[in-house]
Design an enzyme around this catalytic site. Structure first.
Site, PDB file in Angstrom:
ATOM      1  N   THR A  17       0.837  -1.199   0.000  1.00 36.96           N
ATOM      2  CA  THR A  17       0.000   0.000   0.000  1.00 36.96           C
ATOM      3  C   THR A  17       0.870   1.246   0.000  1.00 36.96           C
ATOM      4  O   THR A  17       0.383   2.360   0.185  1.00 36.96           O
ATOM      5  CB  THR A  17      -0.920   0.023   1.239  1.00 36.96           C
ATOM      6  OG1 THR A  17      -0.100  -0.087   2.414  1.00 36.96           O
ATOM      7  CG2 THR A  17      -1.900  -1.137   1.211  1.00 36.96           C
ATOM      8  N   SER A 256       6.540   7.032   8.278  1.00 37.65           N
ATOM      9  CA  SER A 256       5.354   6.527   7.604  1.00 37.65           C
ATOM     10  C   SER A 256       5.599   6.548   6.111  1.00 37.65           C
ATOM     11  O   SER A 256       6.637   6.967   5.634  1.00 37.65           O
ATOM     12  CB  SER A 256       4.141   7.399   7.929  1.00 37.65           C
ATOM     13  OG  SER A 256       4.277   8.640   7.267  1.00 37.65           O
ATOM     14  N   LYS A 257       4.561   6.059   5.413  1.00 46.71           N
ATOM     15  CA  LYS A 257       4.693   6.020   3.959  1.00 46.71           C
ATOM     16  C   LYS A 257       4.787   7.422   3.373  1.00 46.71           C
ATOM     17  O   LYS A 257       5.231   7.596   2.250  1.00 46.71           O
ATOM     18  CB  LYS A 257       3.491   5.291   3.370  1.00 46.71           C
ATOM     19  CG  LYS A 257       3.649   3.797   3.543  1.00 46.71           C
ATOM     20  CD  LYS A 257       2.345   3.057   3.523  1.00 46.71           C
ATOM     21  CE  LYS A 257       2.630   1.586   3.821  1.00 46.71           C
ATOM     22  NZ  LYS A 257       1.516   0.889   4.401  1.00 46.71           N
ATOM     23  N   SER A 258       4.356   8.417   4.141  1.00 44.83           N
ATOM     24  CA  SER A 258       4.419   9.777   3.614  1.00 44.83           C
ATOM     25  C   SER A 258       5.754  10.447   3.919  1.00 44.83           C
ATOM     26  O   SER A 258       6.002  11.561   3.499  1.00 44.83           O
ATOM     27  CB  SER A 258       3.277  10.613   4.197  1.00 44.83           C
ATOM     28  OG  SER A 258       3.352  10.599   5.602  1.00 44.83           O
ATOM     29  N   SER A 259       6.611   9.726   4.667  1.00 45.87           N
ATOM     30  CA  SER A 259       7.938  10.298   4.945  1.00 45.87           C
ATOM     31  C   SER A 259       8.820  10.093   3.717  1.00 45.87           C
ATOM     32  O   SER A 259       9.681   9.238   3.689  1.00 45.87           O
ATOM     33  CB  SER A 259       8.558   9.618   6.163  1.00 45.87           C
ATOM     34  OG  SER A 259       7.699   9.690   7.264  1.00 45.87           O
TER      35      SER A 259
END
Ligand SMILES: [Zn+2]
Length: 304
Positions: A17, A256-259
């Site tokens: 994801t 997180s994946k947004s980092s």
């Protein structure tokens, strides 16, 4: 930290994801480092149970990142998966999940639930930051064939037990969890007909012979419910658990994946080598004092 039983089988289990980031590299360091130190095996499992959020491009990115890091998974050795495909995919296991659910259902442990997340939140006195506890609103509800449709009704498993779930985390020591006060009856299939994370991983861990789960401390709280579910499913020897420290972004945020700046693909593009990355991951994990570059062949030495 206590040493694991040699010859264990563990897993590296990313969800496609999003892209892998530094936090995944830390987990991989613990997984492969301990496996290579103690003669363990690593199963690569793509946790793609959430079909709405998974993307093939992310899975390919995960495989590319592992390839770049030089981390090679081992195959499975169970009778049912004698030479199981690498990687394992949850989307290939639907029939297995159906079978396990049917066994629970036969024993009267499954009931339909029509509650929405908002309704559950209203029914509990959940405080911000704490997870929602399902109070069993739909317990006793019969399975009306007209309504028990994968598209509309979720399914929950009765989590009642005589005593809290106790386990001895290899790193954190003795733990005691009471799933009923933490989360209540577990949702195993949601209203969209999708298998939930907790159910899928518990079935996978059993069927794939995983006897040591190595993962970050952020998942510690879900261990008790997985142990209870495993027992309800019929697993008589539960897996051991080792929860490793979580690392944070240099600015203090949770990774997180947004980092974006800690994504493995971005680090690779910026000229990082796997050796340098593992050196940093080992330092951030508290396994070495400095970010001294660490070749993959020397990961096992971190656990001497
Ligand atoms: Zn309900």
């Amino acid at each position: 930290m206590r040493a694991p039983t040699p010859g264990f089988t563990t897993r590296f289990a990313p969800a496609p994801t999003g892209a892998l980031h530094l936090g995944h590299a830390v987990n991989a360091l613990w997984v492969w480092g301990l496996a290579r130190r103690f003669g363990g095996r690593v199963v690569l499992r793509i946790e793609d149970h959430d079909r709405g959020r998974c993307r093939p491009a992310y899975e390919q990115g995960i495989l590319d990142d592992l390839d770049w890091l030089g981390l090679v998974p081992d195959g499975l050795t169970t009778d049912e998966f004698p030479a199981g495909p690498v990687p394992q995919r949850q989307s290939d296991n639907t029939v297995r999940y159906e079978t396990r659910l049917a066994e629970l259902d036969t024993r009267g442990l499954v009931y339909p639930c029509t509650c929405s997340r908002a309704e559950i939140a209203r029914a509990t006195e959940a405080h911000e930051g704490l997870e929602l506890t399902y109070l069993g609103t739909c317990r006793g509800r019969s399975k009306d064939p007209e309504r028990v449709d994968h598209e509309q009704v979720g399914l929950r498993v009765l989590m009642t037990g005589d005593a809290p779930e106790r386990f001895d985390d290899l790193r954190l020591g003795p733990q005691s969890h009471d799933p009923m006060t933490q989360c209540g009856d577990l949702l195993v299939r949601d209203r969209l007909g999708q298998w939930t994370y907790q159910f899928a991983v518990t079935v996978d861990d059993w069927e794939q012979g995983i006897d040591l789960v190595i993962r970050g401390e952020d998942l510690l709280a879900s261990t008790g419910r997985q142990l209870r579910l495993a027992r309800l499913l019929g697993r008589t020897t539960p897996p051991a658990f080792l929860h490793h420290p979580l690392i944070r972004h240099p600015d203090g945020r949770k990774l997180s994946k947004s980092s974006q700046d800690t994504g493995l693909a971005e680090l690779r593009a910026a000229g990082w080598t796997p050796t340098r990355l593992f050196g940093l991951a080992a330092q951030l994990s508290g396994l070495q004092a400095e970010p001294t570059p660490r070749p993959i062949a020397a990961l096992a030495d971190l656990f001497a």
